[in-house]
Design an enzyme around this catalytic site. Structure first.
Site, PDB file in Angstrom:
ATOM      1  N   SER A  89       0.831  -1.122  -0.004  1.00 56.68           N
ATOM      2  CA  SER A  89       0.061   0.175   0.082  1.00 56.68           C
ATOM      3  C   SER A  89       0.971   1.308  -0.091  1.00 56.68           C
ATOM      4  CB  SER A  89      -0.950  -0.030   1.408  1.00 56.68           C
ATOM      5  OG  SER A  89      -1.527   1.176   1.535  1.00 56.68           O
ATOM      6  N   TYR A 112      -1.779  -0.266  10.804  1.00 58.57           N
ATOM      7  CA  TYR A 112      -2.126  -0.951   9.721  1.00 58.57           C
ATOM      8  C   TYR A 112      -0.754  -1.011   8.645  1.00 58.57           C
ATOM      9  CZ  TYR A 112      -3.699  -1.246   4.756  1.00 58.57           C
ATOM     10  OH  TYR A 112      -3.819  -1.736   3.366  1.00 58.57           O
ATOM     11  N   LYS A 151       1.993  -3.552   6.835  1.00 62.05           N
ATOM     12  CA  LYS A 151       2.393  -3.837   5.266  1.00 62.05           C
ATOM     13  C   LYS A 151       3.945  -3.582   5.201  1.00 62.05           C
ATOM     14  CE  LYS A 151      -1.524  -4.175   3.576  1.00 62.05           C
ATOM     15  NZ  LYS A 151      -1.836  -5.377   2.866  1.00 62.05           N
TER      16      LYS A 151
HETATM   17  P1  NAD Z   1     -10.973  -6.413   1.576  1.00 63.58           P
HETATM   18  O1  NAD Z   1     -11.348  -6.450   2.868  1.00 63.58           O
HETATM   19  O2  NAD Z   1     -12.290  -6.389   0.737  1.00 63.58           O
HETATM   20  O3  NAD Z   1     -10.302  -7.912   1.179  1.00 63.58           O
HETATM   21  C1  NAD Z   1      -9.614  -8.648   2.124  1.00 63.58           C
HETATM   22  C2  NAD Z   1     -10.013 -10.097   2.176  1.00 63.58           C
HETATM   23  O4  NAD Z   1      -9.418 -10.956   2.798  1.00 63.58           O
HETATM   24  C3  NAD Z   1     -11.371 -10.086   2.668  1.00 63.58           C
HETATM   25  O5  NAD Z   1     -12.408 -10.919   1.702  1.00 63.58           O
HETATM   26  C4  NAD Z   1     -11.358 -10.826   3.874  1.00 63.58           C
HETATM   27  O6  NAD Z   1     -12.308 -11.628   4.233  1.00 63.58           O
HETATM   28  C5  NAD Z   1      -9.971 -11.737   3.844  1.00 63.58           C
HETATM   29  N1  NAD Z   1      -9.250 -11.990   4.915  1.00 63.58           N
HETATM   30  C6  NAD Z   1      -8.955 -11.204   5.670  1.00 63.58           C
HETATM   31  N2  NAD Z   1      -8.222 -11.790   6.912  1.00 63.58           N
HETATM   32  C7  NAD Z   1      -8.414 -13.001   6.476  1.00 63.58           C
HETATM   33  C8  NAD Z   1      -7.687 -14.121   7.113  1.00 63.58           C
HETATM   34  N3  NAD Z   1      -7.184 -14.120   8.254  1.00 63.58           N
HETATM   35  N4  NAD Z   1      -7.957 -15.265   6.434  1.00 63.58           N
HETATM   36  C9  NAD Z   1      -8.620 -15.613   5.201  1.00 63.58           C
HETATM   37  N5  NAD Z   1      -8.772 -14.303   4.780  1.00 63.58           N
HETATM   38  C10 NAD Z   1      -8.981 -13.140   5.403  1.00 63.58           C
HETATM   39  O7  NAD Z   1      -9.822  -5.754   0.996  1.00 63.58           O
HETATM   40  P2  NAD Z   1      -9.352  -4.996  -0.371  1.00 63.58           P
HETATM   41  O8  NAD Z   1      -9.901  -3.867  -0.498  1.00 63.58           O
HETATM   42  O9  NAD Z   1      -9.741  -6.132  -1.512  1.00 63.58           O
HETATM   43  O10 NAD Z   1      -7.896  -5.226  -0.085  1.00 63.58           O
HETATM   44  C11 NAD Z   1      -6.946  -6.179  -0.418  1.00 63.58           C
HETATM   45  C12 NAD Z   1      -5.558  -6.003  -0.037  1.00 63.58           C
HETATM   46  O11 NAD Z   1      -5.124  -4.882  -0.462  1.00 63.58           O
HETATM   47  C13 NAD Z   1      -5.598  -5.960   1.535  1.00 63.58           C
HETATM   48  O12 NAD Z   1      -4.237  -6.482   1.947  1.00 63.58           O
HETATM   49  C14 NAD Z   1      -5.455  -4.496   1.784  1.00 63.58           C
HETATM   50  O13 NAD Z   1      -4.355  -4.325   2.956  1.00 63.58           O
HETATM   51  C15 NAD Z   1      -4.534  -4.123   0.568  1.00 63.58           C
HETATM   52  N6  NAD Z   1      -4.944  -2.701   0.221  1.00 63.58           N
HETATM   53  C16 NAD Z   1      -6.079  -2.116  -0.193  1.00 63.58           C
HETATM   54  C17 NAD Z   1      -6.250  -0.994  -0.270  1.00 63.58           C
HETATM   55  C18 NAD Z   1      -7.680  -0.317  -0.412  1.00 63.58           C
HETATM   56  O14 NAD Z   1      -7.844   0.900  -0.369  1.00 63.58           O
HETATM   57  N7  NAD Z   1      -8.770  -1.174  -0.668  1.00 63.58           N
HETATM   58  C19 NAD Z   1      -5.016   0.116  -0.580  1.00 63.58           C
HETATM   59  C20 NAD Z   1      -3.905  -0.496  -0.400  1.00 63.58           C
HETATM   60  C21 NAD Z   1      -3.680  -1.628   0.133  1.00 63.58           C
END
Ligand code: NAD
Ligand code: UDP
Length: 352
Positions: free
Chosen positions: A124, A148, A152
């Site tokens: 991120s 958070y 990362k």
């Molecule tokens: P999201 O929460 O929609 O998806 C994450 C998924 O991981 C969810 O389906 C959740 O149920 C699953 N999950 C979490 N912990 C788990 C565990 N212990 N075991 C199994 N599954 C688990 O989030 P997203 O927006 O799709 O983000 C995906 C990744 O990208 C994340 O790592 C997030 O930190 C990173 N990210 C997101 C953003 C954003 O703004 N959306 C920005 C930068 C980085």
């Protein structure tokens, strides 16, 4: 390739699934639905026209993760599974360390034991904290400002150490800027389980009538219109970058850390106006105090991703707003309105 998406039922994971399947990969989703809905699986089947292989898995369950990898072979893993709410991470840091960091350690151990040679990791822009200057390049100082972000950064470092210890293991850290928008079908999109803390889902819920008005955090930033500037990137552009990163790991056989953004800064006010135009809806707002910890301006220099992956963002802010609105207006209450089809989940599990 046979590819596992950990956290693949989430917002970015499910969009990436569609791109990987379209490119001919065999893709399996593992998730514990901590922040997603089983309904996503039925939607993915609708979008791709194919059954969706799914395995229920909690990344904190080390024996479960080991057992799964002992039974399956994969050419690569894309690791989306994480908790991602900045505010919540300040209240519950240990839960974030356990879920994100321990989960990643168990995943890496199981991958090593099973000989899975490639990892694409969801990092991120938060690893840059408040950048000294914009656009932000990958070699900018890394200094996180909340738990958070710390998870990362630690995960990037863990992955780097594993790569150094095993010269045959390949990994890509993808530093996402601000993912927004939705699949063009209107069947997949962002569906926050709580009150949205991110801007775009909040705007969507105001426009669809679920919330009264947007609160704009700060109107006195040193930016052209006084509101915060970010690099919003369409989730389908982001999804495509995962497929390109996997190709890079295979074809170039090198590790990778890249920014994924458009390179264009958009202010909160600009996004509100673009959304109102795309949706033909009013987005009532008021300007309130700044949100603590928010930087004035963060946008990417995406040149490295273009040079190494041949990737660049193609969809502009109007497309982001149009697709986000299509999703929200077709699904005012997100996936919840759909029936959770337990037998469909069981069928998906049997396909892995
Ligand atoms: P999201 O929460 O929609 O998806 C994450 C998924 O991981 C969810 O389906 C959740 O149920 C699953 N999950 C979490 N912990 C788990 C565990 N212990 N075991 C199994 N599954 C688990 O989030 P997203 O927006 O799709 O983000 C995906 C990744 O990208 C994340 O790592 C997030 O930190 C990173 N990210 C997101 C953003 C954003 O703004 N959306 C920005 C930068 C980085
Ligand atoms: N923002 C806002 N109101 C909200 C949510 C966000 O004004 O309800 C602003 C926030 O101050 C920032 C921008 O929108 O300038 C993007 O915030 P978001 O939380 O989506 O992403 P991040 O701050 O993590 O980049």
């Amino acid at each position: 390739m046979r590819i596992l998406l950990c956290g693949g039922a989430g917002y970015i994971g499910c969009h990436t699934y569609t791109v990987l399947v379209e490119r001919g990969h065999q893709v399996v989703i593992a998730d514990n639905f901590a922040n997603s809905s089983p309904q996503v699986l039925a939607r993915l089947e609708q979008v791709t026209g194919k059954p969706v292989p799914f395995h229920p898995l909690d990344m904190r369950d080390r024996p479960g993760v080991d057992a799964f990898f002992a039974r399956q072979t994969f050419d690569a893993v894309v690791h989306f599974a994480a908790l991602k709410a900045v505010g919540e991470s300040c209240e519950r840091p240990l839960d974030y360390f356990e879920n994100n960091i321990s989960g990643t350690i168990y995943l890496l151990q199981a991958m090593r034991a099973a000989g899975v040679p490639r990892l694409v990791f969801s990092s991120s822009a938060t690893v840059y904290g408040e950048p000294e200057s914009v656009p932000v390049r990958e070699d900018a100082p890394l200094r996180v400002t909340n738990p958070y972000g710390r998870t990362k950064l630690v995960m990037e470092e863990l992955i780097g150490d594993v790569c150094r210890a095993d010269p045959h293991f390949r990994a890509a850290n993808l530093r996402y800027f601000n993912p927004v928008g939705a699949h063009a079908s209107g069947l997949l999109g962002e569906d926050p389980s709580d009150t949205p803390s991110n801007l775009m889902p909040y705007i969507c819920q105001v426009a669809v009538g679920r919330r009264e008005k947007l609160r704009i955090f700060g109107g006195d930033y040193p930016t052209p219109d006084g509101t915060g500037v970010r690099d919003y990137i369409h989730v389908m552009d982001l999804a495509r970058a995962h497929a390109d990163a996997l190709d890079y790991l295979v074809n170039e056989d090198r590790n990778l850390t890249v920014n994924l953004g458009t390179g264009r800064g958009i202010s909160v006010m600009e996004l509100v106006h673009a959304f109102a135009k795309a949706s033909s809806r009013e987005v009532p707002y008021e300007i309130v105090d700044r949100r603590p910890g928010d930087a004035a301006e963060v946008y990417a220099d995406p040149a490295l991703a273009q040079r190494l992956l041949g990737w660049r963002a193609e969809l502009d802010v109007d497309a982001m707003c149009r697709d986000a609105w299509r999703w929200q207006s077709m699904n005012p209450y997100g996936y919840a309105a759909g029936r959770v089809e337990e037998d469909r989940v069981e069928e998906a599990v049997s396909l892995v």
